[in-house]
Design a protein around this motif. Structure first.
Motif, mmCIF file in Angstrom:
data_model
loop_
_atom_site.group_PDB
_atom_site.id
_atom_site.type_symbol
_atom_site.label_atom_id
_atom_site.label_comp_id
_atom_site.label_asym_id
_atom_site.label_seq_id
_atom_site.Cartn_x
_atom_site.Cartn_y
_atom_site.Cartn_z
ATOM 1 N N UNK A 255 0.832 -1.200 0.000
ATOM 2 C CA UNK A 255 0.000 0.000 0.000
ATOM 3 C C UNK A 255 0.869 1.254 0.000
ATOM 4 N N UNK A 256 0.326 2.329 -0.567
ATOM 5 C CA UNK A 256 1.041 3.601 -0.635
ATOM 6 C C UNK A 256 0.076 4.729 -0.278
ATOM 7 N N UNK A 257 -0.524 4.618 0.888
ATOM 8 C CA UNK A 257 -1.473 5.623 1.331
ATOM 9 C C UNK A 257 -1.355 5.770 2.831
ATOM 10 N N UNK A 258 -2.110 6.705 3.363
ATOM 11 C CA UNK A 258 -2.119 6.938 4.805
ATOM 12 C C UNK A 258 -3.547 6.862 5.319
ATOM 13 N N UNK A 301 -0.586 6.227 -14.005
ATOM 14 C CA UNK A 301 -0.348 6.927 -12.749
ATOM 15 C C UNK A 301 0.078 8.349 -13.061
ATOM 16 N N UNK A 302 -0.623 9.303 -12.445
ATOM 17 C CA UNK A 302 -0.251 10.700 -12.609
ATOM 18 C C UNK A 302 0.701 11.143 -11.500
ATOM 19 N N UNK A 303 0.388 10.702 -10.283
ATOM 20 C CA UNK A 303 1.223 11.014 -9.120
ATOM 21 C C UNK A 303 0.839 10.063 -8.013
ATOM 22 N N UNK A 304 1.612 10.017 -6.963
ATOM 23 C CA UNK A 304 1.315 9.119 -5.850
ATOM 24 C C UNK A 304 0.387 9.808 -4.857
ATOM 25 N N UNK A 305 -0.362 9.011 -4.105
ATOM 26 C CA UNK A 305 -1.317 9.542 -3.140
ATOM 27 C C UNK A 305 -0.638 10.114 -1.912
ATOM 28 N N UNK A 308 5.066 10.498 -2.249
ATOM 29 C CA UNK A 308 6.407 10.002 -2.531
ATOM 30 C C UNK A 308 6.721 10.147 -4.017
ATOM 31 N N UNK A 309 7.992 10.163 -4.360
ATOM 32 C CA UNK A 309 8.409 10.350 -5.741
ATOM 33 C C UNK A 309 8.012 9.147 -6.594
ATOM 34 N N UNK A 310 7.633 9.421 -7.842
ATOM 35 C CA UNK A 310 7.270 8.338 -8.755
ATOM 36 C C UNK A 310 8.435 7.381 -8.983
ATOM 37 N N UNK A 316 10.092 -0.064 -7.423
ATOM 38 C CA UNK A 316 9.409 -1.157 -6.739
ATOM 39 C C UNK A 316 8.914 -2.215 -7.720
ATOM 40 N N UNK A 317 8.461 -1.781 -8.871
ATOM 41 C CA UNK A 317 7.993 -2.738 -9.894
ATOM 42 C C UNK A 317 8.625 -2.372 -11.240
ATOM 43 N N UNK A 318 9.910 -2.657 -11.401
ATOM 44 C CA UNK A 318 10.620 -2.279 -12.626
ATOM 45 C C UNK A 318 10.007 -2.923 -13.867
ATOM 46 N N UNK A 319 9.901 -2.131 -14.913
ATOM 47 C CA UNK A 319 9.375 -2.629 -16.172
ATOM 48 C C UNK A 319 7.870 -2.572 -16.288
#
Length: 366
Positions: A255-258, A301-305, A308-310, A316-319
């Motif tokens: 997850x990448x949220x708060x 993806x436009x930006x992270x919630x 954090x930097x894109x 984290x998931x290359x490719x």
């Protein structure tokens, strides 16, 4: 569709209707005197559904998938992709009413097999003990302690469950308790979710999805996986929603949220539509496009919630995402910063807006 579901700025953890709040916890009852040895099956089953353990109030950062505790040992470091309970088997219950040989799942509800002659009700399964499994593959028994139709949709049933805590040797609610949901309940949902957040249909097995987890929240937001709209199943939208709710961009269960992050969700079927009016929770003028979603994670993806930097997501998931995709515009007109090259722009099932990261205050002139 009820008008209250047409637009939905969503508070990821705590925006639950007052009608769905859990009842006050039952006063603790003293358990029997423990011996050094483990209790017998008869002793253990006699102690189920008695609220022997006080609720532990937890405030985990980031959203949960199952909504369950990661471990029975609160002092043990755990990964966010672990759970004390990930699925239960419906056949061969460990304890059940006389004559009941199994449970059946249909339309978001559990039914006793065979059905009582007097007519089946939601409460027929109360008291049943099922064999469950934790994320590490260990067995865990689960008792159904109550069945309550949802206030906004009597066709959906909340279950109060307890699992046998082999560490404390007590029955305990496996759902994580939060301030606004101190005694969380669970939905029964067909199939099994693994640590990566992927869902698999598993005949004879289901998931108890706790109120504070993404699986359950997405059902409450309108995406019940057993339902359909205009002849199209909502199962895919529900799975995409579990990714969106947790900001699981890579589709790997991270997850990448708060907690308490407010977002606006909309889909191409019109179950939820983009919010246009200002409310206490959401101001459309302050929101901007974040991502488009498929069942296996973000498609663009436009930006992270969480700000954090894109570059961190790309590492984290290359490719997975391409920064030089030929078409960076979504079907709805939203602009993507990075996009998956293996997914067409119109393949996304859900999209969301969110507030951007807080802007730094300008330096004061001395």
């Amino acid at each position: 569709m009820n008008a209250t579901f047409k637009t939905l700025p969503v508070c990821l953890f705590l925006l639950l209707s007052a009608r769905v709040q859990a009842a006050p916890p039952v006063a603790p009852k003293p358990g029997p005197t423990r011996s050094v040895s483990a209790p017998s099956d008869a002793e253990r089953y006699a102690r189920r559904c008695q609220s022997q353990t006080a609720q532990r109030i937890a405030r985990p950062q980031g959203t949960m998938l199952w909504g369950t505790k990661r471990s029975w040992d609160p002092e043990k470091p755990t990964d966010e992709r672990t759970s004390v309970l990930v699925s239960v088997a419906l056949d061969a219950p460990r304890q059940a009413d006389t004559g009941v040989t199994a449970l059946r799942f249909d339309g978001g509800r559990l039914w006793a097999v065979p059905a009582p002659e007097a007519g089946a009700t939601a409460s027929d399964v109360v008291g049943t003990v099922l064999q469950g499994t934790s994320s590490d593959g260990k067995p865990v028994e689960v008792a159904i302690c109550g069945a309550e139709p949802a206030a906004d949709d009597p066709g959906r049933v909340f279950y109060r469950i307890e699992a046998w805590n082999a560490v404390a040797r007590e029955w305990e609610n496996p759902c994580v308790a939060l301030d606004r949901s101190p005694a969380p309940r669970a939905f029964a949902v067909g199939g099994v979710w693994d640590a990566s957040g992927a869902h698999t249909d598993a005949p004879g097995r289901l998931t108890f999805a706790c109120e504070n987890g993404a699986i359950s929240k997405c059902i409450q937001w309108g995406y019940a996986p057993w339902a359909s709209r205009d002849g199209q199943s909502l199962a895919g939208l529900h799975q995409a929603c579990t990714r969106l709710a947790r900001a699981d961009y890579c589709g790997n269960g991270r997850s990448h949220t708060r907690q308490d992050t407010t977002i606006d969700i909309y889909d191409r079927l019109g179950v939820l539509e983009r919010a246009t009016e200002v409310t206490r929770e959401w101001d459309p003028a302050k929101g901007s496009f974040e991502a488009a979603w498929a069942p296996d994670g973000a498609t663009c993806l436009s930006r992270t919630r969480d700000g954090r930097a894109l570059e961190g997501i790309l590492q984290e998931c290359p490719g997975r995402f391409q920064t030089e995709a030929a078409d960076t515009r979504e079907a709805g007109g939203e602009t993507c910063t990075v996009r998956r090259s293996d997914v067409k722009p119109g393949a996304a099932l859900l999209r969301n807006l969110s507030y951007g990261p807080p802007k730094a205050e300008p330096a004061r002139v001395q």
